[in-house]
Design an enzyme around this catalytic site. Structure first.
Site: not given
Ligand code: NAD
Length: 257
Positions: A36, A157, A161, A192
């Site tokens: 990360d 985005y 994807k 999340t």
């Protein structure tokens, strides 16, 4: 245990799906390379695994940088002796990402560099290592928005994807005879930080919930379980798949009241 003796590298493992998956894979016997850019979260994920008696290291890795991706794979081999499972999961959803007219080129580039080029770079350096280990499983995190147009615009985005999904299919075909399976995980809307920061008002959250037959946002651990299936031999004949785990959102035309 489903992953004993395996080495798994997970990007975006400081939080959300990546963290839950790192914890679950370690419970199932894998040695985990936690990657990360969030050093605090990443170190914490690795520490939790070690505390539970598992094996993990944290490696600071920006997936949009080739040298970082090369390094994270090298660390998997030098610390744990190989690489069998590569979970290209790191991703961003920039709050400035909007429709084509309103989105700045810089936001487009940033999103593409992390969400799409990051998966390419993970594979570029990860595949040779997986081959050296005799084969394995690659899981790329796409999204339900790769399959459906979203009502809340996020042009960069969504396009990133879509790229992850089509790249996954080609990778699966090209590497099938090398005993490398490659699948895309397509999560639905999850509770999340990534999505909750984007859907930052109750009105926006309700707008999204209207479309989900299950009537709730998914949880990161529910994605981890799907990733475990794709990582393990339970899915030995599954490759090139778009694996939707989405509360039914891609199946729905009209959702029940
Ligand atoms: P999250 O924000 O909790 O986790 C994403 C992680 O990626 C963070 O730890 C972040 O620090 C890390 N990251 C960001 N940029 C990075 C970089 N350049 N290099 C390395 N790491 C980086 O979000 P999440 O929901 O767990 O998202 C994981 C994946 O799931 C993403 O690819 C996301 O697009 C995808 N996804 C999420 C949802 C959702 O509703 N949350 C839905 C579909 C797909």
């Amino acid at each position: 245990m489903k992953l004993s003796g395996k080495v798994a590298l997970i990007t975006g493992a400081a939080s959300g799906i990546g963290r839950e998956t790192a914890l679950l894979f370690a419970e199932e016997g894998a040695s985990v390379v936690v990657c990360d850019i969030n050093d605090e979260g990443g170190t914490d994920t690795a520490a939790r695994i070690i505390q539970e008696g598992g094996r993990a290291i944290y490696v600071h890795s920006d997936v949009s940088k080739a040298m970082d991706c090369r390094n994270m794979v090298q660390r998997a081999e030098s610390e744990f002796g190989g690489l069998h499972i590569l979970f290209n999961n790191a991703g961003i959803m920039d709050s400035r990402d909007d429709n084509a007219e309103a989105t700045d080129e810089a936001v487009w580039d940033l999103t593409m560099n992390i969400n799409l080029k990051g998966v390419f770079l993970g594979c570029k350096y990860g595949i040779p290592a997986i081959k050296r280990s005799g084969g394995g499983s690659i899981i790329n995190t796409a999204s339900f928005v790769a399959l459906l147009g979203a009502a809340t615009p996020q042009i960069a985005y969504t396009a990133s994807k879509g790229g992850v999904l089509s790249m996954t299919r080609e990778l699966a075909v090209i590497h099938a005879r090398e005993k490398i399976r490659v699948n895309a995980l397509c999560p639905g809307p999850l509770k999340t930080e990534l999505l909750m920061k984007f859907l930052d008002t109750e009105q926006k959250r309700q707008r999204r919930l209207v479309h989900i037959p299950a009537g709730r946002f998914g949880e990161a651990f529910e994605m981890a379980k799907a990733a475990l299936f794709l990582a393990s031999d339970d899915s030995s004949y599954v490759t090139g798949a778009e694996f939707t785990v989405d509360g039914g959102i891609t199946a729905a035309y009209v959702t029940p009241e």
